[in-house]
Design an enzyme around this catalytic site. Sequence first.
Site, PDB file in Angstrom:
ATOM      1  N   HIS A  75      32.144 -58.099  84.544  1.00  0.00           N
ATOM      2  CA  HIS A  75      32.644 -57.023  85.418  1.00  0.00           C
ATOM      3  C   HIS A  75      33.650 -57.566  86.430  1.00  0.00           C
ATOM      4  O   HIS A  75      33.525 -58.687  86.930  1.00  0.00           O
ATOM      5  CB  HIS A  75      31.502 -56.270  86.109  1.00  0.00           C
ATOM      6  CG  HIS A  75      30.634 -57.089  87.016  1.00  0.00           C
ATOM      7  ND1 HIS A  75      30.966 -57.330  88.339  1.00  0.00           N
ATOM      8  CD2 HIS A  75      29.442 -57.704  86.805  1.00  0.00           C
ATOM      9  CE1 HIS A  75      30.006 -58.043  88.903  1.00  0.00           C
ATOM     10  NE2 HIS A  75      29.074 -58.293  88.003  1.00  0.00           N
ATOM     11  N   ASP A  77      34.562 -56.259  89.481  1.00  0.00           N
ATOM     12  CA  ASP A  77      34.307 -56.100  90.913  1.00  0.00           C
ATOM     13  C   ASP A  77      33.376 -57.174  91.444  1.00  0.00           C
ATOM     14  O   ASP A  77      32.630 -57.808  90.695  1.00  0.00           O
ATOM     15  CB  ASP A  77      33.748 -54.719  91.212  1.00  0.00           C
ATOM     16  CG  ASP A  77      32.451 -54.421  90.458  1.00  0.00           C
ATOM     17  OD1 ASP A  77      32.347 -54.803  89.277  1.00  0.00           O
ATOM     18  OD2 ASP A  77      31.536 -53.833  91.056  1.00  0.00           O
ATOM     19  N   ASP A 114      29.874 -64.223  91.108  1.00  0.00           N
ATOM     20  CA  ASP A 114      29.255 -63.062  90.482  1.00  0.00           C
ATOM     21  C   ASP A 114      30.276 -61.935  90.512  1.00  0.00           C
ATOM     22  O   ASP A 114      30.483 -61.321  91.545  1.00  0.00           O
ATOM     23  CB  ASP A 114      27.993 -62.680  91.249  1.00  0.00           C
ATOM     24  CG  ASP A 114      27.369 -61.383  90.781  1.00  0.00           C
ATOM     25  OD1 ASP A 114      27.709 -60.909  89.685  1.00  0.00           O
ATOM     26  OD2 ASP A 114      26.544 -60.816  91.533  1.00  0.00           O
ATOM     27  N   GLU A 144      30.475 -52.437  88.607  1.00  0.00           N
ATOM     28  CA  GLU A 144      29.117 -52.836  88.217  1.00  0.00           C
ATOM     29  C   GLU A 144      28.217 -52.957  89.431  1.00  0.00           C
ATOM     30  O   GLU A 144      27.049 -52.580  89.391  1.00  0.00           O
ATOM     31  CB  GLU A 144      29.164 -54.170  87.464  1.00  0.00           C
ATOM     32  CG  GLU A 144      27.830 -54.583  86.842  1.00  0.00           C
ATOM     33  CD  GLU A 144      26.954 -55.407  87.757  1.00  0.00           C
ATOM     34  OE1 GLU A 144      25.800 -55.692  87.374  1.00  0.00           O
ATOM     35  OE2 GLU A 144      27.394 -55.796  88.860  1.00  0.00           O
ATOM     36  N   GLU A 145      28.757 -53.479  90.522  1.00  0.00           N
ATOM     37  CA  GLU A 145      27.932 -53.792  91.682  1.00  0.00           C
ATOM     38  C   GLU A 145      27.446 -52.555  92.434  1.00  0.00           C
ATOM     39  O   GLU A 145      26.407 -52.589  93.076  1.00  0.00           O
ATOM     40  CB  GLU A 145      28.705 -54.698  92.648  1.00  0.00           C
ATOM     41  CG  GLU A 145      29.091 -56.055  92.087  1.00  0.00           C
ATOM     42  CD  GLU A 145      27.900 -56.975  91.872  1.00  0.00           C
ATOM     43  OE1 GLU A 145      26.756 -56.526  92.046  1.00  0.00           O
ATOM     44  OE2 GLU A 145      28.111 -58.140  91.516  1.00  0.00           O
ATOM     45  N   ASP A 168      27.051 -62.569  82.760  1.00  0.00           N
ATOM     46  CA  ASP A 168      26.750 -62.168  84.137  1.00  0.00           C
ATOM     47  C   ASP A 168      25.362 -62.623  84.582  1.00  0.00           C
ATOM     48  O   ASP A 168      24.734 -61.968  85.401  1.00  0.00           O
ATOM     49  CB  ASP A 168      26.884 -60.638  84.258  1.00  0.00           C
ATOM     50  CG  ASP A 168      26.848 -60.150  85.703  1.00  0.00           C
ATOM     51  OD1 ASP A 168      27.121 -60.967  86.606  1.00  0.00           O
ATOM     52  OD2 ASP A 168      26.540 -58.961  85.918  1.00  0.00           O
ATOM     53  N   HIS A 455      25.606 -62.071  96.543  1.00  0.00           N
ATOM     54  CA  HIS A 455      25.625 -60.902  97.415  1.00  0.00           C
ATOM     55  C   HIS A 455      25.462 -61.268  98.884  1.00  0.00           C
ATOM     56  O   HIS A 455      25.151 -60.400  99.716  1.00  0.00           O
ATOM     57  CB  HIS A 455      24.560 -59.869  97.012  1.00  0.00           C
ATOM     58  CG  HIS A 455      24.764 -59.295  95.658  1.00  0.00           C
ATOM     59  ND1 HIS A 455      24.035 -58.223  95.180  1.00  0.00           N
ATOM     60  CD2 HIS A 455      25.618 -59.626  94.659  1.00  0.00           C
ATOM     61  CE1 HIS A 455      24.417 -57.939  93.952  1.00  0.00           C
ATOM     62  NE2 HIS A 455      25.377 -58.787  93.620  1.00  0.00           N
TER      63      HIS A 455
END
Length: 481
Positions: A75, A77, A114, A144-145, A168, A455
Amino acid sequence: MKITALEPKVIWQHFDAINAIPRASNREEQIIDYMISFGKSLGLKTFVDATGNVIIKKPGTHGKEDHKTVVLQGHLDMVHQKEVTSNFDFATEGIQMYVDGDWVKAKETTLGADNGIGVAAIMSVLSSKDMEHPPVEALFTIDEEKGMTGAMALTKNQLTGEILLNLDSEEDDIITIGCAGGVDVEIKGSYDIKLLDAKEYELFEIQLNGLTGGHSGVDIHLNRANAILVLVECLKELTSKFDCRLHSMNVGTLTNVIPRNGTMVIAIREDKLSALPHGFQSIQSKLQKKYEGTDPKLSITSEVTENATGVLDVQTQKSVIDAILNLPNGVFSWTQGVEGLVQTSNNIAIAKIGEGQVFFACHSRSSVDSERDMLVKLIRDSFSFAKVNEVGPYPGWEPKPDSPLLEIAQKCYEEINEFPPKVESIHAGLECGIIAGVYPKMQMISFGPNILGAHSPEERVQLSSVQKFWKFLNKLLQTIE
């Protein structure tokens, strides 16, 4: 050492390029344009769908033209998080990376490994001139996030591949074959603003900083402090000791992030102010003691702020405190028969209170749909005074341990590393479950290098692990027939 000089150079050069581009969820326009230009510059068939997913197709190398087509998926993003003290502007600046021993880190922000490392690895396959591989369909999804809307928009005629390698995952000794599903739960309510006499009250801003935070799936079992819960615990103590009134609260930005910091503004009666310093210090010490094992940098400070007289009415304030403190947060249940695997969890992620409006958001995950529904009902019951809605539910990914692809991957891994990989399902959400719904016959696995602190501004990726990951991907592509 320059990031672009690291080995394998091709991955780090692509990673450096995409990390110069802002790519927050729902704001991927620049990275989408970059990927389209990248594919076309290689002379490869490049497509972008109406949602923004980019697909680049590359023929198989000599002798592998007729092998099974492999979908390489990641992904575009990334989660944008930064330290409270940072002036970094995600909208205009590239991620500031540096090497620390065997790790690549970012200065005061998330790194974007990530899923930037996975994306860079796919780009490396597409741009390679000497590696062996079957026909490749590179699928770069968006959002995705935040909502997985890119994967959800896929249609059955976009891909022809029989095998999908999702890049991922974040532990290099694990091949992932399943994951939990999830849903955002939004709580919206309103209240009548109660006006106080500004001469009788002093307003204070309470600032909470220094929590560890993390990924609401990968890290949820670590019992780290949640900024919303900490502030509400503080509010409850202040209310009982000083009859304080809540003016506003502001915590959290994304539902898949364990909130690390936040603020609230409270009103204290003038006749209670003399006892406030000692009382506040007592509350701070109590919370620091409670979370010293997981959040040693927890800091709560207070300062006088501008006068404002609008606060929540007494009943709404009590209802908010009771609802949050009664709400499940963290692990709700464990998977029986699988040690250490969370089955169901809830992350209280966002709290916005002020100007007559209340907004909370949670992210609830489970590998059992009925238990996820039970959790959502508990949230709904806790907030009986507000409107509760489920937003963007996504399915889990059912494990298939007898997959021929998994058998090939295990053999390749062991040949390279001289020991077998672990094979696991995870509690975090992956797009594989959604893609499997569109392409039910497609075999799938997920893997990746060691990434820690995803994150959060503590995010980092291990150099030696990226090298290991790249060798495994190469070996797998050479072996698939």
